[in-house]
Design a protein around this motif. Structure first.
Motif, short mmCIF file in Angstrom:
data_model
loop_
_atom_site.label_atom_id
_atom_site.label_comp_id
_atom_site.label_asym_id
_atom_site.label_seq_id
_atom_site.Cartn_x
_atom_site.Cartn_y
_atom_site.Cartn_z
N LEU A 93 0.87 -1.18 0.00
CA LEU A 93 0.00 0.00 0.00
C LEU A 93 0.90 1.22 0.00
CD1 LEU A 93 -2.68 -1.02 2.68
CD2 LEU A 93 -2.95 -1.03 0.20
N ILE A 94 0.67 2.14 -0.93
CA ILE A 94 1.47 3.36 -0.99
C ILE A 94 0.54 4.57 -0.97
CG2 ILE A 94 3.42 2.33 -2.20
CD1 ILE A 94 2.36 3.34 -4.79
N ASP A 95 1.06 5.69 -0.47
CA ASP A 95 0.24 6.90 -0.41
C ASP A 95 0.44 7.74 -1.66
OD1 ASP A 95 2.66 8.18 -0.13
OD2 ASP A 95 2.47 8.52 2.02
N VAL A 96 -0.17 8.91 -1.68
CA VAL A 96 -0.13 9.75 -2.89
C VAL A 96 1.26 10.27 -3.20
CG1 VAL A 96 -2.55 10.47 -2.76
CG2 VAL A 96 -0.82 11.75 -1.49
N ASP A 97 2.15 10.24 -2.20
CA ASP A 97 3.52 10.70 -2.42
C ASP A 97 4.44 9.56 -2.84
OD1 ASP A 97 2.93 13.35 -1.68
OD2 ASP A 97 3.05 12.79 0.45
N GLY A 98 3.88 8.34 -2.94
CA GLY A 98 4.67 7.20 -3.35
C GLY A 98 5.38 6.50 -2.21
N ARG A 99 5.07 6.88 -0.94
CA ARG A 99 5.70 6.22 0.20
C ARG A 99 4.99 4.91 0.52
NH1 ARG A 99 5.46 10.43 4.83
NH2 ARG A 99 3.43 10.72 3.84
N ILE A 100 5.77 3.90 0.89
CA ILE A 100 5.21 2.59 1.22
C ILE A 100 4.67 2.63 2.65
CG2 ILE A 100 5.73 0.13 1.51
CD1 ILE A 100 7.93 0.47 -0.59
N ARG A 101 3.34 2.37 2.81
CA ARG A 101 2.70 2.40 4.12
C ARG A 101 2.45 1.01 4.69
NH1 ARG A 101 0.87 7.58 5.00
NH2 ARG A 101 0.98 6.86 7.16
N TRP A 102 2.47 0.00 3.85
CA TRP A 102 2.31 -1.39 4.29
C TRP A 102 2.82 -2.31 3.19
CZ3 TRP A 102 -0.03 -5.93 2.91
CH2 TRP A 102 -0.18 -6.91 3.91
N PHE A 103 3.34 -3.47 3.58
CA PHE A 103 3.83 -4.43 2.59
C PHE A 103 3.72 -5.82 3.18
CE2 PHE A 103 7.33 -3.18 5.27
CZ PHE A 103 8.02 -4.35 5.52
N ASN A 104 3.70 -6.82 2.29
CA ASN A 104 3.67 -8.21 2.79
C ASN A 104 5.03 -8.86 2.59
OD1 ASN A 104 3.73 -8.68 0.06
ND2 ASN A 104 1.86 -9.88 -0.02
N GLU A 105 5.15 -10.09 3.08
CA GLU A 105 6.44 -10.78 3.07
C GLU A 105 6.93 -11.08 1.64
OE1 GLU A 105 5.97 -14.22 5.45
OE2 GLU A 105 5.77 -13.12 7.35
N ALA A 106 5.98 -11.33 0.71
CA ALA A 106 6.37 -11.64 -0.67
C ALA A 106 7.06 -10.45 -1.32
CB ALA A 106 5.14 -12.04 -1.48
N PHE A 107 6.59 -9.24 -1.00
CA PHE A 107 7.23 -8.04 -1.55
C PHE A 107 8.63 -7.88 -0.97
CE2 PHE A 107 8.25 -3.49 -1.27
CZ PHE A 107 8.21 -3.15 -2.60
N ILE A 111 12.23 -7.71 -3.18
CA ILE A 111 13.07 -6.52 -3.07
C ILE A 111 14.40 -6.87 -2.45
CG2 ILE A 111 13.30 -4.26 -1.92
CD1 ILE A 111 11.51 -4.25 -4.36
N GLY A 112 14.38 -7.83 -1.48
CA GLY A 112 15.63 -8.23 -0.83
C GLY A 112 16.06 -7.28 0.26
N GLU A 113 15.13 -6.48 0.78
CA GLU A 113 15.42 -5.56 1.88
C GLU A 113 14.39 -5.74 2.98
OE1 GLU A 113 16.12 -1.47 1.04
OE2 GLU A 113 17.03 -1.87 -0.92
N LYS A 114 14.83 -5.51 4.23
CA LYS A 114 13.93 -5.64 5.36
C LYS A 114 13.22 -4.33 5.68
CE LYS A 114 14.79 -9.96 6.63
NZ LYS A 114 13.72 -11.00 6.71
N LYS A 115 13.96 -3.25 5.65
CA LYS A 115 13.40 -1.95 6.04
C LYS A 115 12.93 -1.19 4.81
CE LYS A 115 16.41 -1.63 10.10
NZ LYS A 115 17.46 -0.82 10.79
N VAL A 116 11.68 -1.38 4.47
CA VAL A 116 11.12 -0.69 3.31
C VAL A 116 9.96 0.23 3.68
CG1 VAL A 116 11.79 -2.54 1.74
CG2 VAL A 116 9.52 -2.58 2.77
N LEU A 117 9.49 0.12 4.94
CA LEU A 117 8.37 0.94 5.37
C LEU A 117 8.74 2.43 5.32
CD1 LEU A 117 5.48 0.35 6.41
CD2 LEU A 117 6.36 0.71 8.72
N ASP A 118 7.82 3.22 4.80
CA ASP A 118 7.97 4.68 4.66
C ASP A 118 9.01 5.09 3.63
OD1 ASP A 118 5.98 5.41 6.43
OD2 ASP A 118 7.32 5.36 8.18
N LYS A 119 9.60 4.12 2.94
CA LYS A 119 10.51 4.47 1.85
C LYS A 119 9.70 4.80 0.60
CE LYS A 119 14.86 2.19 2.97
NZ LYS A 119 15.91 1.26 2.48
#
Length: 676
Positions: A93-107, A111-119
């Motif tokens: 789930l991303i907001d209007v600015d393109g920031r990631i607000r939620w993600f699941n384990e498959a994503f 991506i191969g990264e753990k810290k993707v929230l708010d990026k």
């Protein structure tokens, strides 16, 4: 939302039923008191019990039931969240600015990264950014991207608060974007494999088989043929193709489409290999190739290949043409067309043309827009053929340019010619019917003809032209005679006149018109002249053509001469040996002056190619001239034009002069980078 309201109503009605039962008990108790006091007391006792039960249901069971519902809702919500979290399809789930607000384990896995929230999604996946997010409610955006050697189809859906629920992921304006990543790597690989395995059908013709054999000793001829066969078979083996020789100078080849990329990259080197065969033959052997690609059936592939090879031969040979649906690609065409001294082709065309004239009701002739002496002279030659066979004939001529005015005035002043010999577009459209023969001269592009509508109104179309055929060309002709090696269309028409009948006797004005056309296109018998050129000139001289009278047709007025001088004076030298200049658009005949200035610039030492531009009513007309080591036809073709190796032109619409010069320079750079 509607389902939520319906559920609330059902719950309220459930808790309302005890009150309805108490009402019934109260009415029953009052009735019982009227009937019998003892029965009334018993009924009152039951009424009190009902009140107690109702209170218990309302205050105890209701709270317990609501607690259970809330517990279930939380449990279901947690289940839903866990389901999305473990969902095999990557989902964020991303907001209007393109920031990631939620993600699941498959994503997280792809991506191969753990810290993707708010990026920002753009930092993780560059092809995705806030600019591509759909603005409309329920809008959907799809895009194919590549992540770590895998291809994904990304689907981004616009959601509102009602769709997304009251989650913390939703921003202040109630908009969130659900983004799915579907792995289509296998699907794409299968599509590519299927595309690569498509069948390409090709036809290979040796352009000058007989001429090359005649230019070598008898004992060496079998060796020359063997070398040609060997190189073509080596070419087929290299692309895992099957080749079969079905005539002495014709081959058919079939191979998979995946090898077409290799042919693109080496620019069909087989053309150079065949041309380089030299065992004492005076003429280089040239090969033409036509390929049919992406057809729906084998039959259509063969049809595409035939159209492509006809186009390659119509452009002078020594080249490869690829036909894909309605698109054409051209490779080669670097060498000058070789003139053949054989008369068989011209004789056959002349006999076929005679039959077409005899079978028609009337003949209408048209050339290209802004006519020159070659176009009008050839039209006059066709008029002579039709007059010989007693058929009414008309020439479509809308604008009397200064280059043809002197010749036009001669015909107008000659009483032997009909008043309606020259007609405009409107008159031509009114005259044409199903029994009309339309003859197009000195042009093979529908959009360049004097009246394009006429091509739609008649089924019997004949084309005589000496320009190389491009992707846009007149189709479905009953007779087409296109010879790029010919010096002019007037030369070709003169040859037709010689064979159409032994009784042809040209009038002096007609002979002058044909002679003038040859003279202007050969620059006074200097450029592109061959044996047939001088034979045609000799034939016209015998029929009354006068050099002095013809020379008078080329006289320029002072304004045109000054405009030409201005264009030459202001020329810019580009890439050391190319001249680019602008012809004043207020010249009496800017098109003619443009061509003359281009010829004039080639007389300057060090200039190998010249390009002159002029603006005529919003369209940029461009004339190009060169010596043999620069192929201006290829340069002009990239700009939508065409012509010959050393004489070509183009028309650019929706361009300014400055913009046209800029794109011309870019095209020249591209041509030089590709190399010859």
């Amino acid at each position: 939302m509607k389902k939520d309201i319906q559920l609330n109503r059902q719950l309220k009605s459930y808790f309302r039923w005890p009150m309805i039962y108490l009402g019934f008990l109260l009415i029953l108790t009052i009735i019982m008191f009227y009937i019998d006091t003892t029965a009334g007391v018993i009924s009152a006792i039951f009424f009190l019990i009902g009140i107690i039960v109702s209170v218990l249901i309302s205050f105890v069971s209701k709270r317990h039931l609501l607690s259970e519902i809330i517990h279930y809702a939380f449990t279901f919500g947690s289940l839903q969240t866990n389901f999305l979290l473990k969902f095999q399809i990557p989902y964020i789930l991303i907001d209007v600015d393109g920031r990631i607000r939620w993600f699941n384990e498959a994503f997280e896995t792809i991506i191969g990264e753990k810290k993707v929230l708010d990026k920002n999604i753009n930092a993780l996946i560059p092809p995705l950014n806030a600019a591509i997010l759909p603005v409309e409610e329920d809008g959907v955006f799809e895009k194919e991207i590549e992540i770590e050697d895998k291809i994904y189809r990304v689907v981004i859906r616009h959601l509102t608060t009602q769709d997304a629920g009251d989650y913390d992921h939703v921003n202040d304006n109630g908009v969130i974007y659900a983004t799915y990543f579907f792995d289509i790597t296998k699907e794409t690989e299968l599509q590519k494999k299927n595309e690569d395995q498509k069948t390409v059908v090709g036809l290979l013709y040796i352009d000058n088989y007989e001429e090359a054999l005649q230019s070598i000793e008898d004992v060496r001829r079998p060796l020359l043929v063997a070398l040609i066969d060997r190189n073509i078979n080596k070419f087929a083996k290299k692309i895992d193709g099957v080749v079969r020789k079905f005539e002495k100078d014709k081959y058919m080849i079939i191979f998979q489409k995946k090898y077409l990329k290799d042919l693109h990259e080496d620019k069909f080197a087989i053309l150079d290999v065949i041309r380089d065969i030299n065992i004492g033959n005076e003429l280089p052997v040239t090969l033409s190739m036509g390929l049919g690609v992406n057809a729906f059936s084998f039959t259509q592939s063969m049809d595409f290949a035939r159209v492509a090879i006809d186009l390659a031969l119509g452009r002078g040979g020594d080249q490869a043409v690829i036909k894909e649906s309605d698109k054409f690609l051209f490779y080669g065409g670097k060498t000058r067309g070789v003139e053949t001294s054989a008369r068989v082709k011209a004789r056959i065309k002349a006999y076929a043309f005679r039959e077409l004239i005899e079978d028609c009701e009337k003949v209408i002739v048209m050339g290209h827009k802004v006519q020159d002496l070659d176009s009008l002279g050839a039209a006059v030659g066709i008029y002579s053929c039709a007059r010989l066979l007693d058929k009414p004939v008309h020439i479509v001529l809308n604008e009397i340019t200064s280059s043809v005015k002197a010749l036009y005035d001669r015909f107008q002043a000659d009483e032997r010619y009909e008043e309606d010999l020259f007609i405009d577009n409107m008159e031509a459209v009114n005259l044409v019917n199903e029994n009309t023969l339309l003859v197009v001269v000195d042009v093979n592009r529908p959009s360049y003809t004097e009246c394009e509508e006429l091509l739609d109104y008649t089924q019997n179309v004949v084309v005589f032209d000496h320009h190389r055929v491009g992707a846009e060309h007149i189709e479905n002709t009953v007779l087409s005679y296109i010879e790029p090696y010919a010096s002019s269309t007037c030369e070709m028409v003169t040859e037709i006149i010689r064979y159409i009948s032994d009784k042809v006797k040209l009038r002096s004005t007609e002979a002058d018109a044909l002679f003038a056309g040859i003279t202007v296109d050969t620059k006074n018998f200097v450029v592109k002249t061959g044996v047939k050129t001088f034979e045609a000139a000799a034939y016209l001289r015998r029929n009354g053509a006068d050099v002095v009278r013809v020379r008078k047709l080329f006289k320029n007025d002072m304004a045109s001469y000054k405009a030409r001088a201005t264009a030459v004076r202001d020329a810019e030298i580009y890439r050391e040996n190319m001249a680019i200049t602008i012809c004043p658009s207020d010249a009496p005949n800017p098109n003619l002056v443009t061509a003359q200035a281009a010829d004039e610039l080639l007389n300057i030492s060090g200039i190998k190619a010249s390009f002159v531009l002029t603006d005529i009513q919003g369209t940029i007309y461009m004339s190009a001239r060169s010596f043999d080591d620069i192929n201006v036809q290829l340069i002009m073709e990239k700009l939508g034009g065409g012509g010959h190796l050393s004489v070509a032109g183009a028309q650019l619409k929706d361009y300014t002069i400055e913009g046209a010069i800029e794109i011309l320079k870019e095209t020249i750079d591209e041509y030089l980078e590709e190399g010859e």
